[in-house]
Design a protein around this motif. Structure first.
Motif, PDB file in Angstrom:
ATOM      1  N   ARG A 134     129.881 103.329 -40.876  1.00 12.28           N
ATOM      2  CA  ARG A 134     130.365 103.433 -39.658  1.00 12.28           C
ATOM      3  C   ARG A 134     131.555 101.917 -39.730  1.00 12.28           C
ATOM      4  O   ARG A 134     131.509  99.953 -40.197  1.00 12.28           O
ATOM      5  N   GLU A 135     133.147 101.975 -40.024  1.00 14.31           N
ATOM      6  CA  GLU A 135     133.763 101.236 -39.618  1.00 14.31           C
ATOM      7  C   GLU A 135     134.385 100.768 -38.685  1.00 14.31           C
ATOM      8  O   GLU A 135     134.591 102.252 -37.855  1.00 14.31           O
ATOM      9  N   PHE A 136     134.927 100.123 -38.269  1.00 19.36           N
ATOM     10  CA  PHE A 136     136.177  99.761 -37.343  1.00 19.36           C
ATOM     11  C   PHE A 136     136.918  98.827 -37.418  1.00 19.36           C
ATOM     12  O   PHE A 136     137.350  98.431 -38.357  1.00 19.36           O
ATOM     13  N   VAL A 137     138.164 100.022 -37.565  1.00 18.78           N
ATOM     14  CA  VAL A 137     140.289  99.752 -37.754  1.00 18.78           C
ATOM     15  C   VAL A 137     140.509  98.557 -37.554  1.00 18.78           C
ATOM     16  O   VAL A 137     141.156  99.044 -35.924  1.00 18.78           O
ATOM     17  N   ARG A 138     141.281  97.632 -37.390  1.00 20.79           N
ATOM     18  CA  ARG A 138     141.953  97.180 -36.681  1.00 20.79           C
ATOM     19  C   ARG A 138     143.419  97.001 -36.828  1.00 20.79           C
ATOM     20  O   ARG A 138     144.125  96.212 -38.300  1.00 20.79           O
ATOM     21  N   LEU A 139     144.730  97.510 -35.880  1.00 14.81           N
ATOM     22  CA  LEU A 139     145.916  97.086 -36.428  1.00 14.81           C
ATOM     23  C   LEU A 139     146.517  96.760 -35.915  1.00 14.81           C
ATOM     24  O   LEU A 139     146.769  96.499 -34.466  1.00 14.81           O
ATOM     25  N   ASP A 140     147.576  94.789 -35.905  1.00 13.34           N
ATOM     26  CA  ASP A 140     147.954  94.194 -35.016  1.00 13.34           C
ATOM     27  C   ASP A 140     148.628  92.970 -35.872  1.00 13.34           C
ATOM     28  O   ASP A 140     149.612  93.616 -37.109  1.00 13.34           O
ATOM     29  N   THR A 141     149.034  92.040 -35.046  1.00 13.39           N
ATOM     30  CA  THR A 141     149.623  91.033 -35.581  1.00 13.39           C
ATOM     31  C   THR A 141     148.338  90.581 -36.878  1.00 13.39           C
ATOM     32  O   THR A 141     147.448  90.614 -36.662  1.00 13.39           O
ATOM     33  N   ALA A 142     149.528  89.216 -37.704  1.00 15.01           N
ATOM     34  CA  ALA A 142     148.287  88.913 -38.411  1.00 15.01           C
ATOM     35  C   ALA A 142     147.266  87.846 -38.160  1.00 15.01           C
ATOM     36  O   ALA A 142     146.039  87.536 -37.942  1.00 15.01           O
ATOM     37  N   THR A 235     145.783  94.470 -40.940  1.00 16.70           N
ATOM     38  CA  THR A 235     144.785  95.183 -40.796  1.00 16.70           C
ATOM     39  C   THR A 235     143.707  94.546 -41.260  1.00 16.70           C
ATOM     40  O   THR A 235     143.714  93.942 -42.173  1.00 16.70           O
ATOM     41  N   ALA A 236     142.712  94.765 -40.223  1.00 14.03           N
ATOM     42  CA  ALA A 236     141.491  94.454 -40.454  1.00 14.03           C
ATOM     43  C   ALA A 236     140.186  95.713 -40.034  1.00 14.03           C
ATOM     44  O   ALA A 236     140.643  96.635 -39.300  1.00 14.03           O
ATOM     45  N   CYS A 237     139.434  95.793 -41.183  1.00 11.68           N
ATOM     46  CA  CYS A 237     137.956  95.975 -40.773  1.00 11.68           C
ATOM     47  C   CYS A 237     137.113  95.871 -40.392  1.00 11.68           C
ATOM     48  O   CYS A 237     136.053  94.426 -41.364  1.00 11.68           O
ATOM     49  N   LEU A 238     135.352  95.940 -40.360  1.00 12.21           N
ATOM     50  CA  LEU A 238     134.703  95.935 -40.413  1.00 12.21           C
ATOM     51  C   LEU A 238     133.743  97.039 -41.078  1.00 12.21           C
ATOM     52  O   LEU A 238     133.904  98.031 -39.617  1.00 12.21           O
ATOM     53  N   ALA A 239     133.124  96.872 -41.895  1.00 11.85           N
ATOM     54  CA  ALA A 239     132.212  98.130 -42.088  1.00 11.85           C
ATOM     55  C   ALA A 239     130.818  98.021 -42.096  1.00 11.85           C
ATOM     56  O   ALA A 239     129.960  96.748 -42.718  1.00 11.85           O
TER      57      ALA A 239
END
Length: 274
Positions: A134-142, A235-239
């Motif tokens: 399960r991954e949560f992915v974020r696209l955003d500013t730094a 981008t960042a993710c939590l897996a």
């Protein structure tokens, strides 16, 4: 383990069958972890394969040729040939092409479930070649990506604590940037790009059961994604690894889920005795 919750080895190292009890725990983990994201977050379920051109674009084939699973096919003349597909190594790689060339109007978050493959050299408990994430992915500013990563990691620690798991945090080098040389790995650790949550999955066997990763603008640049601030998106993710988490919970509380603490069964949606 008893047949209630178990991974059954096959003739292929690191590839297992799972019992019905094990799958019930995985389903519970799926629901419990999905609740960490906002209810209206975009949901994706990936296939176990991805276009080879995407993996080559992100450089995974150069950084981890020993982990990549390639798909063979037959050319028109019957000779062996490499397919245009490879086995998916991580769910978030399916996300970035969806937003290629896009200008994001606001912060974007997705929840992704994936079946993944890595050609691991070892086969100790929890070291699987075929596994689910399960991954949560974020696209955003730094700044918002990094703040999101840290906030989601804190929420992950709390959720794993509700399952009775004692986790330790460890800063690691981020595989999304490749193995690199020793100096590059030291810089990655210094910047804290990757933070793992580690737990015991078997006696004396501690492994990462979750990780929070901040990729900076690595993928935003590769896929020409522009953030809400008009700059290249970060981008960042939590897996989370489902199988490792199920093994960790079983190791902590015993092989039979009927004997697990009521609070753990409740979090996983398992039948709670009256």
């Amino acid at each position: 383990m008893t047949p209630g919750i178990a991974l059954i080895p096959t003739t292929a190292a690191g590839v297992h069958l799972s019992t019905g009890g094990f799958e019930a725990v995985v389903r519970g983990l799926s629901s419990a972890l999905a609740a960490l994201a906002p209810h209206d977050v975009r949901q994706l379920r990936t296939p176990p394969v991805i276009a080879r051109e995407i993996i080559e674009k992100v450089g995974y084939h150069r950084s981890f040729p020993h982990l990549l699973g390639r798909v063979s096919a037959r050319a028109d003349d019957g000779a062996p040939a490499e397919s245009d597909l490879v086995l998916l190594p991580a769910g978030c790689y399916c996300v970035y092409p969806v937003y290629a060339g896009a200008r994001l109007e606001s912060s974007t978050e997705l929840s992704v479930e994936a079946t993944c493959f890595r050609q691991e050299a070892g086969a100790e408990p929890g070291r699987l070649r075929s596994f689910r994430m399960r991954e949560f992915v974020r696209l955003d500013t730094a700044d918002r990506c990094l703040a999101w990563r840290d906030d989601r990691l804190a929420a992950a620690r709390d959720r794993l604590a509700e399952l009775g798991l004692e986790t330790e945090s460890e800063v690691a080098s981020d595989p999304f940037f490749g193995r690199g040389d020793r100096m590059m790995r030291m810089l990655q650790v210094e910047r804290g790009l990757k933070i793992e949550l580690r737990a015991e999955v078997a006696p004396g066997q501690v492994q990462a059961v979750a990780s929070g990763n901040y990729h900076t603008d690595q993928f935003g640049g590769l896929f020409s994604i522009t953030g809400p601030d008009g700059r290249v998106a970060h981008t960042a993710c939590l897996a989370f690894g489902y199988e490792r988490l199920a093994l960790a919970v079983a190791h902590r509380h015993g092989a039979d889920p009927h004997d697990w603490p009521e609070r753990v069964r409740k979090v996983l949606g398992l039948e709670v005795p009256a």
